[in-house]
Write an enzyme that holds these catalytic residues in place. Structure first.
Site, PDB file in Angstrom:
ATOM      1  N   ASP A 141       0.866  -1.182   0.000  1.00  0.00           N
ATOM      2  CA  ASP A 141       0.000   0.000   0.000  1.00  0.00           C
ATOM      3  C   ASP A 141       0.902   1.231   0.000  1.00  0.00           C
ATOM      4  OD1 ASP A 141      -1.734  -2.142   0.636  1.00  0.00           O
ATOM      5  OD2 ASP A 141      -3.103  -0.798   1.695  1.00  0.00           O
ATOM      6  N   LYS A 204      -6.826   3.329  -3.607  1.00  0.00           N
ATOM      7  CA  LYS A 204      -7.265   3.369  -2.203  1.00  0.00           C
ATOM      8  C   LYS A 204      -7.482   4.816  -1.798  1.00  0.00           C
ATOM      9  CE  LYS A 204      -5.313   2.165   2.375  1.00  0.00           C
ATOM     10  NZ  LYS A 204      -4.202   1.477   3.063  1.00  0.00           N
ATOM     11  N   LYS A 240     -10.281   0.352  -2.699  1.00  0.00           N
ATOM     12  CA  LYS A 240     -10.191   0.159  -1.249  1.00  0.00           C
ATOM     13  C   LYS A 240     -10.490   1.462  -0.518  1.00  0.00           C
ATOM     14  CE  LYS A 240      -6.968  -1.118   2.480  1.00  0.00           C
ATOM     15  NZ  LYS A 240      -5.605  -1.606   2.813  1.00  0.00           N
TER      16      LYS A 240
END
Length: 304
Positions: A141, A204, A240
């Site tokens: 991430d 995300k 996400k």
């Protein structure tokens, strides 16, 4: 597509994107949020949401013991409840998480690239990524440089994402836009497309470390972006939302949006995740309520 386009070409395409109809977007999100879910469907939605959680601990006080405890909870949240999708930790804790989760099917995710600000030189961000992958991370991430993006240097942001993607090797790359700092819907759309052109496997919303994290309208906008990106390129990208999603009611609103906007192809943890820690506890309590007709006591679920 990310490997075909140059940074200049990607930046040009992103700048040419149409503006977002903010009123229409927010009205659509509000409408989807009112959809009711019946009891049988709610039970399925709760289990689906559990299976989509990246159970996360990102604190300076994280210890190997805390990470092992979190991994145990991820693998077996409660009785016959499904396992979560992943456990997300700092790079220093990846080896501990990988050992604890070995053979379970639960992924090891790691924030990297100078999380959460990303204000470190690129070579350090790449080394951070490579170290996490060597230690056993299945997923990375990363954070984009919001300052560079907001200054208009889209080509540099593209090249940095592309470099992190290469450093990630076989690990899937989730690109954190930090939408609360991008502020405008137009910039969220541009950042979403830029990340996808550069090779993101997921986009995300947030780090969870700023004042404004995931919101339904922003996530809806990102869902529309991945839908349109697949229609254009044939490449599917996950979404996400992260930060601030704490209860079952809110999680189900997001799943309704996935169902309505993206459809079955995204209704699995392969393509949709929740970045959350406290959400799991509420999902487990609501699950118990549906099964038994009453809530369990406050000690029913562990407190992370």
């Amino acid at each position: 597509m990310g490997s075909i386009l140059s940074g200049a070409e990607a930046a040009s395409l992103v700048r040419a994107l149409p503006g977002v109809d903010a009123v229409g977007l927010e009205a659509r999100a509000a409408g989807l949020a009112t959809r009711s879910v019946k009891a049988e469907s709610k039970a399925k939605a709760i289990d689906l949401a559990i299976s989509m959680i990246d159970l996360t601990t990102l604190e300076g006080a994280d210890t190997p013991g805390k990470v092992r405890s979190l991994a145990a909870k991820a693998m077996r949240p409660d009785g016959d409840a499904p396992a979560t999708a992943a456990v997300c930790v700092y790079p220093a804790m990846v080896a501990v998480a990988a050992e604890a989760l070995k053979g379970s099917g639960v992924k090891v995710a790691s924030v990297a690239t100078g999380f959460p600000a990303g204000q470190v030189p690129l070579d350090i961000r790449l080394a951070d990524t490579e170290a996490a992958v060597r230690a056993g991370a299945d997923e990375i991430d990363m954070v984009i440089s919001r300052g560079t993006f907001l200054a208009g240097d889209l080509e540099r942001v593209f090249q940095e994402i592309k470099a992190v993607k290469a450093a990630s090797g076989d690990a899937r790359l989730k690109v954190i836009l930090e939408t609360g700092e991008l502020v405008t819907y137009d910039d969220v759309r541009r950042a979403s497309w830029l990340a996808m052109y550069a090779g993101a496997d997921f986009i995300k919303t947030s780090t969870g470390k700023v004042g404004v994290n995931a919101t339904l309208p922003v996530t809806l906008l990102m869902m529309q972006a991945v839908r349109d990106f697949r229609a254009l390129t044939g490449t599917q990208v996950g979404v996400k939302p992260a930060g601030g999603i704490r209860n079952t009611k809110d999680a189900i609103k997001y799943l309704v949006c996935v169902n309505e906007v993206l459809g079955d192809d995204w209704l699995s943890n392969e393509w949709f995740r929740f970045g959350a820690s406290s959400l799991l506890n509420d999902l487990l309590m609501q699950r118990q309520k549906l099964k038994t007709g009453h809530y369990s006591g406050p000690d029913y679920v562990t407190v992370d």
